[in-house]
Design a protein around this motif. Structure first.
Motif, PDB file in Angstrom:
ATOM      1  N   ASN A  61      -7.940  11.532 -13.166  1.00 25.58           N
ATOM      2  CA  ASN A  61      -7.985  10.495 -12.225  1.00 25.58           C
ATOM      3  C   ASN A  61      -6.599   9.614 -12.406  1.00 25.58           C
ATOM      4  N   ILE A  62      -5.710   9.463 -11.626  1.00 22.29           N
ATOM      5  CA  ILE A  62      -4.603   7.927 -11.804  1.00 22.29           C
ATOM      6  C   ILE A  62      -4.765   7.257 -10.874  1.00 22.29           C
ATOM      7  N   ASP A  63      -5.115   5.849 -11.352  1.00 27.06           N
ATOM      8  CA  ASP A  63      -5.198   4.732 -10.462  1.00 27.06           C
ATOM      9  C   ASP A  63      -4.120   3.671 -10.746  1.00 27.06           C
ATOM     10  N   VAL A  64      -3.383   3.382  -9.623  1.00 28.12           N
ATOM     11  CA  VAL A  64      -2.166   2.627  -9.814  1.00 28.12           C
ATOM     12  C   VAL A  64      -2.592   1.349  -8.681  1.00 28.12           C
ATOM     13  N   THR A  65      -1.988   0.018  -9.229  1.00 27.80           N
ATOM     14  CA  THR A  65      -1.917  -1.058  -8.297  1.00 27.80           C
ATOM     15  C   THR A  65      -0.674  -1.687  -8.611  1.00 27.80           C
ATOM     16  N   VAL A  66       0.087  -1.911  -7.629  1.00 27.66           N
ATOM     17  CA  VAL A  66       1.548  -2.466  -7.498  1.00 27.66           C
ATOM     18  C   VAL A  66       1.266  -3.872  -6.926  1.00 27.66           C
ATOM     19  N   ILE A  67       2.189  -4.777  -7.334  1.00 29.24           N
ATOM     20  CA  ILE A  67       2.271  -6.067  -6.562  1.00 29.24           C
ATOM     21  C   ILE A  67       3.716  -6.143  -6.043  1.00 29.24           C
ATOM     22  N   LYS A  68       3.881  -6.608  -4.702  1.00 27.00           N
ATOM     23  CA  LYS A  68       5.091  -6.472  -4.025  1.00 27.00           C
ATOM     24  C   LYS A  68       5.072  -7.805  -3.609  1.00 27.00           C
ATOM     25  N   ASP A  69       5.837  -8.528  -3.512  1.00 30.50           N
ATOM     26  CA  ASP A  69       6.047 -10.086  -2.976  1.00 30.50           C
ATOM     27  C   ASP A  69       4.794 -10.639  -2.765  1.00 30.50           C
ATOM     28  N   GLY A  70       4.023 -10.622  -4.006  1.00 31.39           N
ATOM     29  CA  GLY A  70       2.647 -11.343  -4.402  1.00 31.39           C
ATOM     30  C   GLY A  70       1.427 -10.661  -3.693  1.00 31.39           C
ATOM     31  N   TRP A  71       1.697  -9.511  -2.893  1.00 37.00           N
ATOM     32  CA  TRP A  71       0.587  -8.717  -2.388  1.00 37.00           C
ATOM     33  C   TRP A  71       0.206  -7.187  -3.072  1.00 37.00           C
ATOM     34  N   HIS A  72      -1.001  -7.091  -3.256  1.00 36.63           N
ATOM     35  CA  HIS A  72      -1.470  -5.941  -3.968  1.00 36.63           C
ATOM     36  C   HIS A  72      -1.424  -4.670  -3.214  1.00 36.63           C
ATOM     37  N   GLY A  73      -1.240  -3.374  -3.618  1.00 35.71           N
ATOM     38  CA  GLY A  73      -1.415  -2.256  -2.820  1.00 35.71           C
ATOM     39  C   GLY A  73      -2.392  -1.376  -4.149  1.00 35.71           C
ATOM     40  N   ASP A  74      -3.409  -0.728  -3.873  1.00 28.35           N
ATOM     41  CA  ASP A  74      -4.382  -0.214  -4.772  1.00 28.35           C
ATOM     42  C   ASP A  74      -4.720   1.158  -4.432  1.00 28.35           C
ATOM     43  N   ARG A 129       3.898   6.335 -18.692  1.00 25.51           N
ATOM     44  CA  ARG A 129       5.535   5.874 -18.858  1.00 25.51           C
ATOM     45  C   ARG A 129       6.325   6.168 -17.444  1.00 25.51           C
ATOM     46  N   ARG A 130       6.243   7.412 -16.699  1.00 24.16           N
ATOM     47  CA  ARG A 130       6.847   7.666 -15.673  1.00 24.16           C
ATOM     48  C   ARG A 130       6.461   6.775 -14.580  1.00 24.16           C
ATOM     49  N   CYS A 131       5.190   6.558 -14.367  1.00 24.95           N
ATOM     50  CA  CYS A 131       4.825   5.753 -13.406  1.00 24.95           C
ATOM     51  C   CYS A 131       5.200   4.030 -13.605  1.00 24.95           C
ATOM     52  N   HIS A 132       5.391   3.741 -14.738  1.00 20.13           N
ATOM     53  CA  HIS A 132       5.578   2.157 -15.193  1.00 20.13           C
ATOM     54  C   HIS A 132       7.371   2.197 -14.802  1.00 20.13           C
ATOM     55  N   ASP A 133       7.925   3.163 -15.335  1.00 21.67           N
ATOM     56  CA  ASP A 133       9.428   3.077 -14.817  1.00 21.67           C
ATOM     57  C   ASP A 133       9.587   3.069 -13.379  1.00 21.67           C
ATOM     58  N   TYR A 134       8.907   3.794 -12.732  1.00 23.78           N
ATOM     59  CA  TYR A 134       9.197   3.971 -11.227  1.00 23.78           C
ATOM     60  C   TYR A 134       8.877   2.760 -10.758  1.00 23.78           C
ATOM     61  N   MET A 135       7.705   2.396 -10.834  1.00 24.44           N
ATOM     62  CA  MET A 135       7.286   0.797 -10.379  1.00 24.44           C
ATOM     63  C   MET A 135       8.290  -0.081 -10.688  1.00 24.44           C
ATOM     64  N   VAL A 136       8.772  -0.298 -11.900  1.00 21.81           N
ATOM     65  CA  VAL A 136       9.549  -1.306 -12.246  1.00 21.81           C
ATOM     66  C   VAL A 136      10.980  -1.185 -11.889  1.00 21.81           C
ATOM     67  N   ASN A 137      11.365  -0.294 -12.156  1.00 23.77           N
ATOM     68  CA  ASN A 137      13.102   0.395 -12.050  1.00 23.77           C
ATOM     69  C   ASN A 137      13.429   0.720 -10.624  1.00 23.77           C
ATOM     70  N   GLU A 138      12.318   1.275 -10.075  1.00 22.15           N
ATOM     71  CA  GLU A 138      13.092   2.007  -8.655  1.00 22.15           C
ATOM     72  C   GLU A 138      12.202   1.183  -7.478  1.00 22.15           C
ATOM     73  N   GLN A 139      11.050   0.793  -7.962  1.00 24.81           N
ATOM     74  CA  GLN A 139      10.479  -0.071  -6.645  1.00 24.81           C
ATOM     75  C   GLN A 139      10.503  -1.314  -6.832  1.00 24.81           C
ATOM     76  N   GLY A 174       0.760  -1.217   0.178  1.00 22.07           N
ATOM     77  CA  GLY A 174       0.099   0.148  -0.093  1.00 22.07           C
ATOM     78  C   GLY A 174       0.856   1.264  -0.120  1.00 22.07           C
ATOM     79  N   ARG A 175       1.751   1.400   0.743  1.00 20.55           N
ATOM     80  CA  ARG A 175       3.000   2.372   0.780  1.00 20.55           C
ATOM     81  C   ARG A 175       3.521   2.699  -0.454  1.00 20.55           C
ATOM     82  N   LEU A 176       3.864   1.610  -1.334  1.00 21.98           N
ATOM     83  CA  LEU A 176       4.570   1.753  -2.233  1.00 21.98           C
ATOM     84  C   LEU A 176       3.572   2.342  -3.536  1.00 21.98           C
ATOM     85  N   ALA A 177       2.544   1.889  -3.396  1.00 25.19           N
ATOM     86  CA  ALA A 177       1.320   2.275  -4.300  1.00 25.19           C
ATOM     87  C   ALA A 177       1.090   3.851  -4.118  1.00 25.19           C
ATOM     88  N   ALA A 178       1.051   4.037  -2.861  1.00 26.78           N
ATOM     89  CA  ALA A 178       0.724   5.665  -2.366  1.00 26.78           C
ATOM     90  C   ALA A 178       1.977   6.408  -2.999  1.00 26.78           C
TER      91      ALA A 178
END
Length: 270
Positions: free
Chosen positions: A96-109, A43-53, A18-22
């Motif tokens: 509106n920008i809606d993001v959901t990340v998966i970290k260690d198999g768990w979702h933050g939305d 693109r910026r969100c994707h790069d941040y999620m994949v490459n930094e987080q 959840g914190r990573l999604a925020a």
């Protein structure tokens, strides 16, 4: 309906996701300005999620047809599931920008509606009322309350402000799955529906229209718009039901700076 109650260990994982999604939305906020394209924001969100987080963007290739981007970006009369494109944001838009990340198999939305440049009175009011409507729902969360309590609080507040609630899309359970039980409607009757228990995790994410609630889905199979082309806004948090209330996993940096506690100190009601 099968609702999976989360253990303390599960909740610790969801807290991280959840914190990573925020953090993604905190990162992108300065770039939400007139002249930027929604594809560039994605693109910026994707790069941040994949490459930094080192997280997985849950939206990318999700569903049928596969969603073609890592974020949903919905502008003005788009209610939800907007597909990023070469569309350029202009002064006065809401997005509106809606993001959901998966970290260690768990979702933050989580999602937020941003104001682009200087917006009109109606747009500002719609965004503010939608944000407060989300909090009206969150304030109802505690063991023994019902999903109907949440929906009623949101619906009553928004409709009293002469806005309408989207009914075809709703919040949802979340955890290892992107969309789990229960469905969390943003309208309802007090005391009705599923009774909340500690360990439940779900999103509250009201979609509120300035005009009528009627919608249509475009031919791409994803983009949902208001039928009367009125503005629509949305806000979303992921949270858990705790022994004595709730814990929000997706507070923004700005919310934390305002002193909002993840476990109960929320903006005062109007």
């Amino acid at each position: 309906m099968t609702i999976t109650l989360k253990s303390d260990a599960d909740l610790a994982k969801m807290r991280v996701a959840g914190r990573l999604a925020a953090d993604v939305l905190d990162m992108i906020e300065p770039y939400v300005v007139p002249g930027v394209t929604t594809a560039e924001l994605n693109r910026r969100c994707h790069d941040y999620m994949v490459n930094e987080q080192h997280t997985i963007p849950a939206c990318l290739n999700y569903g049928s047809p596969p969603f073609p981007a890592s974020t949903c970006i919905s502008v003005n009369h788009v209610i939800c599931h907007g597909i990023p494109s070469d569309k350029t944001l202009k002064n006065g838009d809401i997005v509106n920008i809606d993001v959901t990340v998966i970290k260690d198999g768990w979702h933050g939305d989580t999602n937020r509606t941003f104001l682009v440049g200087e917006t009109g009175v109606l747009a500002q009011r719609l965004v503010d009322i939608t944000y407060e409507a989300m909090w009206r729902g969150i304030r109802c969360v505690r063991p023994g309350a019902t999903l109907g309590d949440i929906g009623h609080a949101i619906q009553q507040f928004a409709e009293n402000e002469r806005f309408s609630i989207v009914r075809e899309f709703c919040g949802h359970g979340i955890g290892r799955g992107f969309h789990e039980d229960p469905q969390v409607l943003h309208f309802g009757q007090p005391g009705k529906g599923t009774v909340l228990e500690a360990g439940m995790t779900f999103t509250i994410e009201p979609m509120i229209n300035a005009g009528k609630r009627d919608l249509k889905i475009l031919n791409d199979g994803w983009t949902v718009v208001t039928r009367d082309r009125s503005l629509s806004a949305q806000w979303e948090h992921t949270l858990a039901v705790t022994a004595d209330g709730y814990e929000i996993f997706t507070l923004s940096a700005a919310e934390r700076a305002r002193g909002i506690s993840p476990t109960g100190t929320v903006p005062p009601a109007d």
